[in-house]
Design a protein around this motif. Structure first.
Motif, PDB file in Angstrom:
ATOM      1  N   LEU A  46     -68.105  61.760  89.330  1.00 54.60           N
ATOM      2  CA  LEU A  46     -68.763  60.561  89.854  1.00 54.60           C
ATOM      3  C   LEU A  46     -68.063  60.012  91.094  1.00 54.60           C
ATOM      4  CD1 LEU A  46     -69.564  58.721  86.498  1.00 54.60           C
ATOM      5  CD2 LEU A  46     -71.160  59.945  87.986  1.00 54.60           C
ATOM      6  N   LEU A  47     -67.075  60.768  91.614  1.00 59.32           N
ATOM      7  CA  LEU A  47     -66.337  60.398  92.830  1.00 59.32           C
ATOM      8  C   LEU A  47     -65.690  59.019  92.733  1.00 59.32           C
ATOM      9  CD1 LEU A  47     -68.936  61.676  95.456  1.00 59.32           C
ATOM     10  CD2 LEU A  47     -66.936  62.895  94.567  1.00 59.32           C
ATOM     11  N   GLY A  48     -65.263  58.657  91.545  1.00 63.49           N
ATOM     12  CA  GLY A  48     -64.569  57.386  91.347  1.00 63.49           C
ATOM     13  C   GLY A  48     -65.473  56.167  91.252  1.00 63.49           C
ATOM     14  N   LEU A  49     -66.802  56.360  91.296  1.00 59.81           N
ATOM     15  CA  LEU A  49     -67.720  55.218  91.278  1.00 59.81           C
ATOM     16  C   LEU A  49     -67.688  54.465  89.952  1.00 59.81           C
ATOM     17  CD1 LEU A  49     -70.788  56.765  93.134  1.00 59.81           C
ATOM     18  CD2 LEU A  49     -69.097  55.174  94.040  1.00 59.81           C
ATOM     19  N   ALA A  50     -67.332  55.164  88.884  1.00 64.23           N
ATOM     20  CA  ALA A  50     -67.300  54.508  87.575  1.00 64.23           C
ATOM     21  C   ALA A  50     -65.920  53.925  87.250  1.00 64.23           C
ATOM     22  CB  ALA A  50     -67.711  55.496  86.492  1.00 64.23           C
ATOM     23  N   ASN A  51     -64.949  54.111  88.154  1.00 68.98           N
ATOM     24  CA  ASN A  51     -63.603  53.599  87.912  1.00 68.98           C
ATOM     25  C   ASN A  51     -63.591  52.074  87.897  1.00 68.98           C
ATOM     26  OD1 ASN A  51     -62.906  56.254  88.057  1.00 68.98           O
ATOM     27  ND2 ASN A  51     -61.452  56.048  89.722  1.00 68.98           N
ATOM     28  N   PRO A  52     -62.642  51.490  87.165  1.00 69.79           N
ATOM     29  CA  PRO A  52     -62.503  50.027  87.211  1.00 69.79           C
ATOM     30  C   PRO A  52     -61.873  49.587  88.536  1.00 69.79           C
ATOM     31  CG  PRO A  52     -60.775  51.000  85.857  1.00 69.79           C
ATOM     32  CD  PRO A  52     -61.693  52.115  86.240  1.00 69.79           C
ATOM     33  N   TYR A  53     -62.305  48.449  89.050  1.00 68.19           N
ATOM     34  CA  TYR A  53     -61.751  47.877  90.283  1.00 68.19           C
ATOM     35  C   TYR A  53     -61.613  46.381  90.128  1.00 68.19           C
ATOM     36  CZ  TYR A  53     -62.985  52.268  92.640  1.00 68.19           C
ATOM     37  OH  TYR A  53     -63.082  53.587  92.993  1.00 68.19           O
ATOM     38  N   ASP A  54     -60.610  45.802  90.772  1.00 68.46           N
ATOM     39  CA  ASP A  54     -60.622  44.364  91.012  1.00 68.46           C
ATOM     40  C   ASP A  54     -61.698  44.120  92.057  1.00 68.46           C
ATOM     41  OD1 ASP A  54     -58.533  43.904  89.274  1.00 68.46           O
ATOM     42  OD2 ASP A  54     -57.004  43.693  90.827  1.00 68.46           O
ATOM     43  N   GLN A  55     -62.618  43.221  91.767  1.00 64.55           N
ATOM     44  CA  GLN A  55     -63.748  42.965  92.667  1.00 64.55           C
ATOM     45  C   GLN A  55     -63.720  41.516  93.144  1.00 64.55           C
ATOM     46  OE1 GLN A  55     -67.340  44.017  90.544  1.00 64.55           O
ATOM     47  NE2 GLN A  55     -66.447  45.921  89.795  1.00 64.55           N
ATOM     48  N   LEU A  56     -63.969  41.338  94.432  1.00 63.67           N
ATOM     49  CA  LEU A  56     -63.967  40.015  95.045  1.00 63.67           C
ATOM     50  C   LEU A  56     -65.220  39.883  95.903  1.00 63.67           C
ATOM     51  CD1 LEU A  56     -62.324  37.385  95.646  1.00 63.67           C
ATOM     52  CD2 LEU A  56     -61.335  38.613  97.582  1.00 63.67           C
ATOM     53  N   GLU A  57     -66.135  38.995  95.492  1.00 64.57           N
ATOM     54  CA  GLU A  57     -67.367  38.759  96.251  1.00 64.57           C
ATOM     55  C   GLU A  57     -67.379  37.332  96.768  1.00 64.57           C
ATOM     56  OE1 GLU A  57     -71.220  40.678  94.709  1.00 64.57           O
ATOM     57  OE2 GLU A  57     -70.074  40.186  92.911  1.00 64.57           O
ATOM     58  N   ASN A  58     -67.972  37.152  97.951  1.00 62.26           N
ATOM     59  CA  ASN A  58     -68.052  35.831  98.554  1.00 62.26           C
ATOM     60  C   ASN A  58     -69.410  35.594  99.180  1.00 62.26           C
ATOM     61  OD1 ASN A  58     -66.131  33.609  98.894  1.00 62.26           O
ATOM     62  ND2 ASN A  58     -64.666  35.257  99.251  1.00 62.26           N
ATOM     63  N   TYR A  59     -70.027  34.467  98.865  1.00 62.40           N
ATOM     64  CA  TYR A  59     -71.192  33.970  99.585  1.00 62.40           C
ATOM     65  C   TYR A  59     -70.667  32.816 100.426  1.00 62.40           C
ATOM     66  CZ  TYR A  59     -73.794  36.780  96.269  1.00 62.40           C
ATOM     67  OH  TYR A  59     -74.268  37.835  95.527  1.00 62.40           O
ATOM     68  N   GLN A  60     -70.775  32.931 101.744  1.00 68.40           N
ATOM     69  CA  GLN A  60     -70.021  32.026 102.593  1.00 68.40           C
ATOM     70  C   GLN A  60     -70.863  31.389 103.694  1.00 68.40           C
ATOM     71  OE1 GLN A  60     -67.461  34.761 105.237  1.00 68.40           O
ATOM     72  NE2 GLN A  60     -67.832  35.944 103.383  1.00 68.40           N
ATOM     73  N   ILE A  61     -70.418  30.198 104.103  1.00 69.89           N
ATOM     74  CA  ILE A  61     -70.961  29.530 105.280  1.00 69.89           C
ATOM     75  C   ILE A  61     -69.783  29.137 106.154  1.00 69.89           C
ATOM     76  CG2 ILE A  61     -73.065  28.671 104.192  1.00 69.89           C
ATOM     77  CD1 ILE A  61     -71.695  25.939 103.960  1.00 69.89           C
ATOM     78  N   GLY A  62     -70.006  29.143 107.468  1.00 68.12           N
ATOM     79  CA  GLY A  62     -68.933  28.786 108.378  1.00 68.12           C
ATOM     80  C   GLY A  62     -69.461  28.192 109.663  1.00 68.12           C
TER      81      GLY A  62
END
Length: 200
Positions: A81-97
């Motif tokens: 699966l080329l590492g796609l199923a590996n666990p990751y720390d994930q950081l998402e942001n919805y932002q305004i500036g």
């Protein structure tokens, strides 16, 4: 009568477009970012009178989990699966500036866009690692994600290179600060749209 109305509509649309074009720029930007995470940044940008900037955007970033056991392996399944199923720390942001534009040369092909703002941040991190001794082809640990949200303060100055009225590229350091996490990195990407007003 219909022809006259159609002509009036076309003239008014062209007039509004010309007026918009005179003082406003609007463009889309995408950036690949590298730092303590790797990820992608997508933004819609607006510039008024070549001085004031506004953006709304989304960024998604991942990294190897800090909590991951040293002997963790994704097994043959992870390889396929080329590492796609590996666990990751994930950081998402919805932002305004919001920010300020400073032109760095007389031809206005290099400019500094000093942006800062707020982000709604979603953090997902794997936890509860339990060793799976029966695993052969699959990963040797079971785990689950812990998800929480927070608000981030975002500093995102950009060096923009609008090499034409519709295309350019950008280099942008970014710092995201919140009570749970810190992100820092540099993005490299492109800009597409109306990059310069007709005043330029």
């Amino acid at each position: 009568m219909k022809v006259i109305l159609l002509l009036l509509f076309c003239i008014s649309v062209n007039s509004v477009n010309a007026q918009f074009d005179e003082n406003n720029s609007i463009y889309y930007s995408t950036e690949l970012s590298l730092g303590n995470y790797i990820g992608l940044d997508l933004n819609m940008n607006y510039v008024y009178k070549d001085k004031y900037s506004f953006k709304i955007g989304y960024s998604g970033n991942i990294r190897k989990p800090k909590s991951q056991p040293e002997d963790y392996t994704s097994g043959l399944t992870g390889l396929f699966l080329l590492g796609l199923a590996n666990p990751y720390d994930q950081l998402e942001n919805y932002q305004i500036g919001m920010g300020n534009i400073i032109n760095l040369n007389s031809s206005k092909t290099i400019r500094l866009n000093l942006l800062a703002g707020l982000g709604y941040t979603i953090i997902r991190e794997p936890e509860n690692w339990v060793r799976n001794n029966d695993a052969f082809l699959a990963e040797n640990y079971n785990w689950n994600y812990h998800k929480h949200t927070t608000v981030s303060f975002i500093i995102n100055p950009k060096i923009e290179f609008p090499i034409s009225r519709i295309y350019g590229f950008t280099i942008s350091p970014m710092l995201q600060i919140n009570k749970d996490n810190l992100y820092f990195g540099v993005g490299i990407g492109n800009m597409i749209g109306l990059l310069k007003s007709r005043r330029n």
